[in-house]
Design a protein around this motif. Structure first.
Motif, PDB file in Angstrom:
ATOM      1  N   ALA A 186       5.682   1.268 -12.324  1.00 49.39           N
ATOM      2  CA  ALA A 186       4.356   1.814 -12.634  1.00 49.39           C
ATOM      3  C   ALA A 186       4.319   2.333 -14.064  1.00 49.39           C
ATOM      4  O   ALA A 186       3.307   2.174 -14.765  1.00 49.39           O
ATOM      5  CB  ALA A 186       4.000   2.922 -11.653  1.00 49.39           C
ATOM      6  N   GLU A 193       2.098   1.801  -3.561  1.00 54.11           N
ATOM      7  CA  GLU A 193       1.010   2.271  -4.426  1.00 54.11           C
ATOM      8  C   GLU A 193       0.677   3.734  -4.138  1.00 54.11           C
ATOM      9  O   GLU A 193       0.480   4.536  -5.059  1.00 54.11           O
ATOM     10  CB  GLU A 193      -0.227   1.396  -4.223  1.00 54.11           C
ATOM     11  N   ARG A 194       0.634   4.084  -2.846  1.00 55.07           N
ATOM     12  CA  ARG A 194       0.327   5.465  -2.471  1.00 55.07           C
ATOM     13  C   ARG A 194       1.430   6.417  -2.924  1.00 55.07           C
ATOM     14  O   ARG A 194       1.159   7.511  -3.446  1.00 55.07           O
ATOM     15  CB  ARG A 194       0.146   5.562  -0.955  1.00 55.07           C
ATOM     16  N   ARG A 250       1.169   6.978  -6.665  1.00 50.82           N
ATOM     17  CA  ARG A 250       0.028   7.866  -6.945  1.00 50.82           C
ATOM     18  C   ARG A 250       0.391   9.323  -6.639  1.00 50.82           C
ATOM     19  O   ARG A 250       0.097  10.233  -7.413  1.00 50.82           O
ATOM     20  CB  ARG A 250      -1.168   7.445  -6.094  1.00 50.82           C
ATOM     21  N   ARG A 296       2.845  10.578  -9.366  1.00 51.56           N
ATOM     22  CA  ARG A 296       2.252  10.750 -10.698  1.00 51.56           C
ATOM     23  C   ARG A 296       1.260  11.904 -10.755  1.00 51.56           C
ATOM     24  O   ARG A 296       1.058  12.486 -11.814  1.00 51.56           O
ATOM     25  CB  ARG A 296       1.600   9.447 -11.132  1.00 51.56           C
ATOM     26  N   THR A 297       0.612  12.228  -9.638  1.00 56.42           N
ATOM     27  CA  THR A 297      -0.374  13.314  -9.650  1.00 56.42           C
ATOM     28  C   THR A 297       0.240  14.669  -9.317  1.00 56.42           C
ATOM     29  O   THR A 297      -0.417  15.695  -9.511  1.00 56.42           O
ATOM     30  CB  THR A 297      -1.517  13.015  -8.657  1.00 56.42           C
ATOM     31  N   GLU A 322       0.828  -1.209   0.000  1.00 53.82           N
ATOM     32  CA  GLU A 322       0.000   0.000   0.000  1.00 53.82           C
ATOM     33  C   GLU A 322       0.863   1.260   0.000  1.00 53.82           C
ATOM     34  O   GLU A 322       0.504   2.269  -0.614  1.00 53.82           O
ATOM     35  CB  GLU A 322      -0.937   0.026   1.215  1.00 53.82           C
TER      36      GLU A 322
END
Length: 117
Positions: A55, A19-20, A23, A26-27, A16
């Motif tokens: 990713a 993944e966080r 994210r 990428r944002t 997790e």
């Protein structure tokens, strides 16, 4: 030890978290410096860099590495090859020990052609 099942190494970071982190990276605009972001998340910078790279591969933005799905498939194929009875070594193809003394296999070719000896 060959032929034994082994447990994978424990993960240093939870899935997790990776993944966080991906994210967040990428944002973010502009893109943060990976070293600084890794320090803020208390992860090694190369771990974060690897997560971001993977990713990109999984999102079809890069084609120089295997996708996660391809890696999983390759690992499964390797496990299948190591399963008992799936792969026979050259030793399993050879004649039984002492068969030449019993007069068997006298006129048969060896497992790879040629003479049996």
């Amino acid at each position: 030890m060959r032929g034994t099942l082994t447990m994978p190494a424990p993960r240093k970071y939870p899935l997790e978290l990776g993944e966080r982190a991906v994210r967040m990276y990428r944002t973010a605009e502009p893109k943060p410096v990976i070293r600084r972001m890794a320090e803020d998340l208390c992860v090694h910078r190369e771990a974060l860099r690897g997560w971001i790279r993977q990713a990109g591969v999984d999102a079809d933005e890069r084609d120089d590495l295997l996708t996660t799905e391809e890696k999983d498939e390759l690992a499964q194929l390797r496990r299948d090859l190591q399963a008992p009875g799936v792969f026979r070594s050259r030793r399993a193809v050879r004649r039984p020990v002492g068969a030449h003394k019993l007069g068997r296999f006298e006129n048969q070719a060896g497992p790879f052609g040629g003479s049996p000896r």
